[in-house]
Design a protein around this motif. Structure first.
Motif, PDB file in Angstrom:
ATOM      1  N   GLU A  43       0.847  -1.186   0.000  1.00 30.17           N
ATOM      2  CA  GLU A  43       0.000   0.000   0.000  1.00 30.17           C
ATOM      3  C   GLU A  43       0.886   1.240   0.000  1.00 30.17           C
ATOM      4  N   GLY A  69      -2.272   7.982  -1.973  1.00 29.56           N
ATOM      5  CA  GLY A  69      -3.693   7.796  -1.673  1.00 29.56           C
ATOM      6  C   GLY A  69      -4.068   6.392  -1.250  1.00 29.56           C
ATOM      7  N   ARG A  75      -3.204   3.627  -2.668  1.00 25.38           N
ATOM      8  CA  ARG A  75      -3.316   2.679  -3.785  1.00 25.38           C
ATOM      9  C   ARG A  75      -2.320   1.540  -3.609  1.00 25.38           C
ATOM     10  N   GLU A 125      -6.629   1.226  -6.949  1.00 25.47           N
ATOM     11  CA  GLU A 125      -7.463   1.451  -5.772  1.00 25.47           C
ATOM     12  C   GLU A 125      -7.804   0.068  -5.215  1.00 25.47           C
ATOM     13  N   GLN A 173     -10.603  -1.818  -6.768  1.00 20.32           N
ATOM     14  CA  GLN A 173     -10.498  -2.098  -8.200  1.00 20.32           C
ATOM     15  C   GLN A 173      -9.545  -3.249  -8.531  1.00 20.32           C
TER      16      GLN A 173
END
Length: 180
Positions: free
Chosen positions: A52, A57, A59, A144, A147
């Protein structure tokens, strides 16, 4: 079954397949007929990171290994070095393969990957920094968490468990090649 050991590392005698009665039942093993050295063929521990990027952000970074055919992306993985903890090992692998510095390392779980005779120890690694890939990796993508798609093998199950722990139901794909 193909194995790296063909000769005894102690006395250089060619190894032979034997069937040995052991606590769990009969097992096929390579053994030296001269000195009884045995190749146990135990699974190799492999470290994996659900990486991460805290400065992007949150992602997730997935990468494509230079040795892989196709366009598949996976977790950062690597082997432990003698004298390091698994947590230190995965932080080192993340740094070596992506140039990112780990700020937090937390165990996700342990997963079998029998096709490669490996035991995967998977961690959630929070990291930051400029992404510079090692020569082992040719490309990366940031996703993300909601996703990203999981794959039905070793590290894909670790990613799915990490997603579920965050309230995200994993999406699954079939890879064109089996993955770690």
């Amino acid at each position: 079954m193909e194995h790296a050991f063909k000769f005894c590392p102690h006395c250089a005698t060619p190894l032979e397949w034997i069937v040995a009665a052991e606590d769990g039942g009969d097992k096929s093993r390579l053994r030296c007929p001269a000195c009884a050295w045995t190749h146990w063929n135990n699974p190799t521990p492999v470290l994996a990171a659900v990486l991460e990027c805290e400065d992007r952000g949150g992602r997730l970074l997935l990468a494509r290994n230079a040795a892989w055919s196709g366009r598949n992306f996976g977790l950062i993985t690597g082997f432990m070095e003698a004298g390091e903890t698994p947590q230190d090992g995965i932080a080192r692998e993340v740094l070596e393969e992506t140039s990112l510095s780990a700020s937090r390392v937390e165990l996700i779980g342990v997963y079998d990957f029998q096709r490669m005779n490996q035991l995967i120890v998977a961690y959630h690694v929070e990291a930051r920094g400029e992404i510079v890939l090692s020569p082992e990796l040719v490309e990366y993508r940031l996703f993300e968490p909601a996703q990203v798609k999981c794959w039905p093998a070793g590290t894909g199950y670790a990613l799915a468990d990490w997603l579920r722990a965050r309230g995200i139901e994993p999406q699954w794909i079939e890879w064109s090649r089996p993955s770690a």
